[in-house]
Design a protein around this motif. Structure first.
Motif, PDB file in Angstrom:
ATOM      1  N   VAL A   1       0.806  -1.225   0.000  1.00 14.05           N
ATOM      2  CA  VAL A   1       0.000   0.000   0.000  1.00 14.05           C
ATOM      3  C   VAL A   1       0.844   1.282   0.000  1.00 14.05           C
ATOM      4  CG1 VAL A   1      -1.957  -1.139   1.128  1.00 14.05           C
ATOM      5  CG2 VAL A   1      -0.285   0.074   2.526  1.00 14.05           C
ATOM      6  N   ALA A   2       2.172   1.155  -0.012  1.00  8.77           N
ATOM      7  CA  ALA A   2       3.014   2.364   0.075  1.00  8.77           C
ATOM      8  C   ALA A   2       2.757   3.302  -1.102  1.00  8.77           C
ATOM      9  CB  ALA A   2       4.486   1.972   0.131  1.00  8.77           C
ATOM     10  N   ASP A   3       2.642   2.761  -2.297  1.00  7.75           N
ATOM     11  CA  ASP A   3       2.469   3.634  -3.466  1.00  7.75           C
ATOM     12  C   ASP A   3       1.134   4.374  -3.412  1.00  7.75           C
ATOM     13  OD1 ASP A   3       4.921   2.991  -4.392  1.00  7.75           O
ATOM     14  OD2 ASP A   3       4.236   1.464  -5.811  1.00  7.75           O
ATOM     15  N   THR A   4       0.094   3.706  -2.908  1.00  2.00           N
ATOM     16  CA  THR A   4      -1.211   4.367  -2.787  1.00  2.00           C
ATOM     17  C   THR A   4      -1.117   5.521  -1.795  1.00  2.00           C
ATOM     18  OG1 THR A   4      -2.148   2.175  -3.050  1.00  2.00           O
ATOM     19  CG2 THR A   4      -3.669   3.907  -2.378  1.00  2.00           C
ATOM     20  N   VAL A   5      -0.441   5.282  -0.671  1.00  2.00           N
ATOM     21  CA  VAL A   5      -0.302   6.353   0.331  1.00  2.00           C
ATOM     22  C   VAL A   5       0.498   7.510  -0.259  1.00  2.00           C
ATOM     23  CG1 VAL A   5       0.616   6.943   2.617  1.00  2.00           C
ATOM     24  CG2 VAL A   5      -0.464   4.724   2.250  1.00  2.00           C
ATOM     25  N   LEU A   6       1.577   7.156  -0.940  1.00  3.91           N
ATOM     26  CA  LEU A   6       2.448   8.177  -1.524  1.00  3.91           C
ATOM     27  C   LEU A   6       1.689   9.035  -2.541  1.00  3.91           C
ATOM     28  CD1 LEU A   6       5.414   8.925  -1.197  1.00  3.91           C
ATOM     29  CD2 LEU A   6       5.950   7.452  -3.136  1.00  3.91           C
ATOM     30  N   ALA A   7       0.857   8.382  -3.330  1.00  2.00           N
ATOM     31  CA  ALA A   7       0.112   9.100  -4.371  1.00  2.00           C
ATOM     32  C   ALA A   7      -0.886  10.087  -3.762  1.00  2.00           C
ATOM     33  CB  ALA A   7      -0.612   8.096  -5.267  1.00  2.00           C
ATOM     34  N   ASN A   8      -1.282   9.849  -2.508  1.00  2.33           N
ATOM     35  CA  ASN A   8      -2.262  10.736  -1.858  1.00  2.33           C
ATOM     36  C   ASN A   8      -1.624  11.560  -0.751  1.00  2.33           C
ATOM     37  OD1 ASN A   8      -4.742   9.914  -3.206  1.00  2.33           O
ATOM     38  ND2 ASN A   8      -4.286   7.920  -2.307  1.00  2.33           N
ATOM     39  N   SER A   9      -0.328  11.838  -0.871  1.00  2.54           N
ATOM     40  CA  SER A   9       0.313  12.635   0.174  1.00  2.54           C
ATOM     41  C   SER A   9       1.241  13.683  -0.439  1.00  2.54           C
ATOM     42  CB  SER A   9       1.082  11.713   1.138  1.00  2.54           C
ATOM     43  OG  SER A   9       2.114  11.063   0.466  1.00  2.54           O
ATOM     44  N   CYS A  10       1.653  14.638   0.391  1.00  2.00           N
ATOM     45  CA  CYS A  10       2.642  15.648  -0.045  1.00  2.00           C
ATOM     46  C   CYS A  10       3.863  15.478   0.852  1.00  2.00           C
ATOM     47  CB  CYS A  10       2.163  17.069   0.209  1.00  2.00           C
ATOM     48  SG  CYS A  10       0.530  17.447  -0.353  1.00  2.00           S
ATOM     49  N   PRO A  11       5.072  15.677   0.306  1.00  2.00           N
ATOM     50  CA  PRO A  11       6.243  15.605   1.187  1.00  2.00           C
ATOM     51  C   PRO A  11       6.182  16.715   2.240  1.00  2.00           C
ATOM     52  CG  PRO A  11       6.873  15.823  -1.135  1.00  2.00           C
ATOM     53  CD  PRO A  11       5.398  16.011  -1.071  1.00  2.00           C
ATOM     54  N   GLY A  12       6.520  16.394   3.478  1.00  2.00           N
ATOM     55  CA  GLY A  12       6.588  17.413   4.526  1.00  2.00           C
ATOM     56  C   GLY A  12       7.764  18.338   4.245  1.00  2.00           C
ATOM     57  N   GLU A  13       7.566  19.653   4.433  1.00  2.00           N
ATOM     58  CA  GLU A  13       8.637  20.593   4.060  1.00  2.00           C
ATOM     59  C   GLU A  13       9.315  21.230   5.249  1.00  2.00           C
ATOM     60  OE1 GLU A  13       7.810  23.128   0.731  1.00  2.00           O
ATOM     61  OE2 GLU A  13       6.510  21.619  -0.177  1.00  2.00           O
ATOM     62  N   GLY A  14       8.875  20.902   6.454  1.00  2.00           N
ATOM     63  CA  GLY A  14       9.560  21.453   7.625  1.00  2.00           C
ATOM     64  C   GLY A  14       8.616  21.597   8.795  1.00  2.00           C
ATOM     65  N   TYR A  15       9.211  21.962   9.948  1.00  2.00           N
ATOM     66  CA  TYR A  15       8.459  22.030  11.195  1.00  2.00           C
ATOM     67  C   TYR A  15       9.026  23.215  11.982  1.00  2.00           C
ATOM     68  CZ  TYR A  15       6.070  19.784  15.232  1.00  2.00           C
ATOM     69  OH  TYR A  15       5.243  19.483  16.276  1.00  2.00           O
ATOM     70  N   GLU A  16       8.178  24.221  12.255  1.00  2.00           N
ATOM     71  CA  GLU A  16       8.660  25.433  12.935  1.00  2.00           C
ATOM     72  C   GLU A  16       7.869  25.702  14.203  1.00  2.00           C
ATOM     73  OE1 GLU A  16       8.203  28.490   9.969  1.00  2.00           O
ATOM     74  OE2 GLU A  16      10.005  27.851   8.873  1.00  2.00           O
ATOM     75  N   PHE A  17       8.560  26.115  15.250  1.00  2.00           N
ATOM     76  CA  PHE A  17       7.921  26.603  16.473  1.00  2.00           C
ATOM     77  C   PHE A  17       8.076  28.126  16.443  1.00  2.00           C
ATOM     78  CE2 PHE A  17       7.032  22.932  19.318  1.00  2.00           C
ATOM     79  CZ  PHE A  17       7.346  21.947  18.404  1.00  2.00           C
ATOM     80  N   VAL A  18       6.949  28.807  16.431  1.00  2.00           N
ATOM     81  CA  VAL A  18       6.958  30.262  16.197  1.00  2.00           C
ATOM     82  C   VAL A  18       6.272  30.951  17.373  1.00  2.00           C
ATOM     83  CG1 VAL A  18       6.118  32.043  14.610  1.00  2.00           C
ATOM     84  CG2 VAL A  18       6.803  29.821  13.711  1.00  2.00           C
ATOM     85  N   ASN A  19       6.834  32.068  17.832  1.00  2.00           N
ATOM     86  CA  ASN A  19       6.162  32.749  18.943  1.00  2.00           C
ATOM     87  C   ASN A  19       5.112  33.742  18.414  1.00  2.00           C
ATOM     88  OD1 ASN A  19       7.489  35.084  18.198  1.00  2.00           O
ATOM     89  ND2 ASN A  19       8.869  35.129  19.980  1.00  2.00           N
ATOM     90  N   ARG A  20       4.455  34.394  19.333  1.00  2.00           N
ATOM     91  CA  ARG A  20       3.345  35.284  18.956  1.00  2.00           C
ATOM     92  C   ARG A  20       3.804  36.390  17.989  1.00  2.00           C
ATOM     93  NH1 ARG A  20       1.016  38.224  23.976  1.00  2.00           N
ATOM     94  NH2 ARG A  20      -0.275  36.389  24.245  1.00  2.00           N
ATOM     95  N   ASP A  21       5.075  36.802  18.129  1.00  2.00           N
ATOM     96  CA  ASP A  21       5.587  37.876  17.274  1.00  2.00           C
ATOM     97  C   ASP A  21       6.108  37.362  15.934  1.00  2.00           C
ATOM     98  OD1 ASP A  21       5.014  39.650  19.304  1.00  2.00           O
ATOM     99  OD2 ASP A  21       6.968  39.317  20.268  1.00  2.00           O
ATOM    100  N   GLY A  22       5.932  36.079  15.684  1.00  2.00           N
ATOM    101  CA  GLY A  22       6.377  35.525  14.397  1.00  2.00           C
ATOM    102  C   GLY A  22       7.841  35.132  14.382  1.00  2.00           C
ATOM    103  N   GLU A  23       8.502  35.196  15.534  1.00  2.00           N
ATOM    104  CA  GLU A  23       9.921  34.783  15.576  1.00  2.00           C
ATOM    105  C   GLU A  23      10.004  33.259  15.672  1.00  2.00           C
ATOM    106  OE1 GLU A  23      12.092  38.222  18.149  1.00  2.00           O
ATOM    107  OE2 GLU A  23      10.268  37.357  18.992  1.00  2.00           O
TER     108      GLU A  23
END
Ligand SMILES: Cc1cc2nc3c(=O)[nH]c(=O)nc-3n(C[C@H](O)[C@H](O)[C@H](O)COP(=O)(O)OP(=O)(O)OC[C@H]3O[C@@H](n4cnc5c(N)ncnc54)[C@H](O)[C@@H]3O)c2cc1C
Length: 523
Positions: A63-85
């Motif tokens: 089922v890997a190809d089916t999952v892959l066909a219905n997904s987008c590669p993750g591009e990153g993970y950010e922790f951001v404060n209220r001021d956008g930093e």
């Protein structure tokens, strides 16, 4: 005399973990009965992120190809404060991971579950019963007997072994009287998935934890055409009110024009960090959410459950063949629990950064994290652990084996050829012929591949990226378990001796709940 069993294995619960386990065990030729109390796939929002290692494992059940066909590669993970930093961030390295799949994949859990159920229909040896609830489960020396309530009435199902894959509120776990160790996290969040109209510009490409004490929020670009938001609730907030359309829209308005999107589904969850104290009682094993639950901040709950299923499935086949004794099944907890515990602690640590509702505490967190960033001190991003137990102690043991292609065979991966079995990889197929022959005679069914000079009966590996060669280092051979965790790198003779010791239960298992080698893995 032992009574003949109707089935080799009873799988209780057909969420993603039970479905993967049933499919794998059926692929290995076990007679499987899988029962699921609901008729439809669970509709509420759950997993959106699947990592490359788990996607590679899903290839074994097609089922890997089916999952892959219905997904987008993750591009990153950010922790951001209220001021956008940006307080801390992690981005995947360029290119694909050593498994050949994108490092992280934003997917849709119901689509994975539908693909798995479709696959189960194609497999012989597995009987799936939907709308069938296990209401009692007992065991004796010969096997397990469960009472299953179905539309036809209550049925007794006998099997040699059973697995509780029945989720967080596991009936099986409760029937066995197994309690959970609380790793210390308990926060209510409302989760909402929205559908984006065709042609709408993709919202943020990276996953964001907005560390705003007024409203801690997660924003995740999920599968194509969808976006996920999660909002922490105040302790006194009414859960029904939190999922009301107007309340959701009021929260979403800070992020998106709510007239341009369609609310698809929402739910309130209490995020926990829990680990079952015991994963096996006699002939019954617990895996997946039945054995552990974690907050979703590392996107690893489902991934961990799928890893459990791959760790367990081939061991059942070995017990049924008489190759190993029943207590060998304890290696599942020995190997998996420290790994899950380390990930859960990491997810809790991330949760504690974002779940700050106190203004002064949040200001202090921001000040410290920004100062650390400016001083070049590493951010507190938890690393993914490696497996420490049931493996040798060399530098590659416990790591996931990279997945090379079969040389001269187009898009064929080595796993496509070996199937779900142990794999011995030789640096030079020409060397140690007698040792390899003895290894094969001792462990029939093990596949053999080689990087150079593949001989007859060996898979010729194309390791263009060099990941596998680097993992081998100077060692003549590498042995990977069926779940592609590296058992060790050594001479073929030593690997044979140690694999034999592992199967006989005499290899020391150094892991504990507190240990699991950390490794840098991008999220
Ligand atoms: C908001 C949220 C976000 C998440 N994000 C991620 C993520 O990004 N990545 C990730 O890897 N994980 C994520 N997870 C975790 C993931 O969704 C779960 O870990 C996963 O669904 C667990 O699968 P399971 O098969 O063990 O249990 P379940 O999916 O809960 O399946 C258990 C099944 O057992 C059935 N059952 C129960 N009792 C019985 C009985 N007595 N008889 C028969 N059947 C029974 C149930 O009906 C159910 O179908 C997230 C979870 C949440 C809540």
């Amino acid at each position: 005399m032992a009574r003949a069993q109707q089935y080799d294995l009873l799988v209780v619960g057909l969420g993603p973990v039970g479905a993967v386990l049933a499919a794998l065990c059926a692929t290995l030729g076990l007679r499987v009965r899988a029962v699921e109390k609901d008729t439809a796939i669970y509709k509420l929002p759950r997993a959106v992120q699947i990592d490359h290692e788990v996607l590679r494992l899903l290839n074994f059940v097609g089922v890997a190809d089916t999952v892959l066909a219905n997904s987008c590669p993750g591009e990153g993970y950010e922790f951001v404060n209220r001021d956008g930093e940006v307080l801390m961030s992690r981005y995947p390295p360029p290119g694909v991971a050593p498994t050949g799949y994108p490092w992280t994949n934003m997917f849709h859990q119901p689509s994975l579950e539908a693909a798995l159920r479709g696959r189960l229909k194609e497999l012989k040896h597995v009987k799936v019963d939907l709308g069938a609830k296990v209401v009692s489960i007992k065991q004796d020396d010969d096997g397990v007997v469960a009472a299953v309530e179905t539309q036809r009435g209550t049925e007794r199902v006998r099997a040699a072994y059973a697995v509780g894959c029945d989720g967080a509120r596991s009936f099986v776990r409760q029937a066995l009287g197994i309690d959970m160790v609380d790793l210390g996290f308990d926060e209510p969040w409302v989760v909402v998935d929205v559908k984006l109209p065709l042609g709408m510009r993709r919202l943020a490409k990276v996953s964001i934890q907005l560390c705003d004490p007024a409203q801690p929020t997660t924003s995740v670009p999920s599968s194509p055409g969808r976006h996920r938001w999660e909002f922490m609730l105040r302790p006194d907030e009414d859960h029904a009110e939190a999922t009301a359309t107007e309340t959701l829209k009021a929260r979403l308005a800070a992020w998106v024009d709510t007239d341009s999107i369609q609310l698809e589904r929402s739910a309130v969850y209490e995020f926990h960090g829990l680990l079952a104290r015991q994963w096996r009682a006699g002939r019954i094993v617990l895996i997946g959410d039945a054995a552990h639950q974690m907050p979703p901040f590392m996107g690893q709950g489902l991934c961990s459950g799928v890893r459990d299923a791959y760790n367990l499935a081939w061991k059942f086949a070995a017990v049924l063949r008489g190759d190993v004794a029943l207590p060998f099944l304890d290696t599942v907890q020995g190997e998996r629990a420290p790994h899950v515990a380390a990930i859960t602690r990491g997810a809790i640590a991330l949760g504690k950064i974002v779940c700050v509702a106190d203004e002064a505490e949040a200001a202090e967190r921001d000040r410290k994290m920004l100062a650390d960033l400016a001083a070049g001190r590493p951010p507190p991003f938890p690393s993914m652990p490696y497996i420490e137990s049931g493996v040798l102690d060399d530098r590659s043991a416990g790591k996931p084996m990279p997945e090379p292609m079969v040389a001269g065979a187009g898009a064929l991966r080595v796993d496509d050829v070996t199937g779900f079995k142990p794999l011995l990889v030789l640096a030079n197929g020409d060397a140690a012929a007698a040792e390899v022959q003895a290894f094969r005679a001792r462990f029939p069914g093990i596949s053999v591949a080689s990087l150079d000079n593949a001989q007859h009966g060996q898979i010729r590996v194309q390791d263009e990226s060099g990941w596998l060669r680097r993992m081998l280092g100077d060692a003549p051979a590498l042995l990977a378990k069926p779940d592609r965790v590296v058992f060790g790198t050594a001479s073929v003779e030593r690997l044979g001796e140690q694999w034999d010791a592992y199967l006989r239960g005499t290899l020391s298992l150094p892991g504990s709940l507190n240990s699991a080698k950390p490794r840098p893995t991008p999220r």
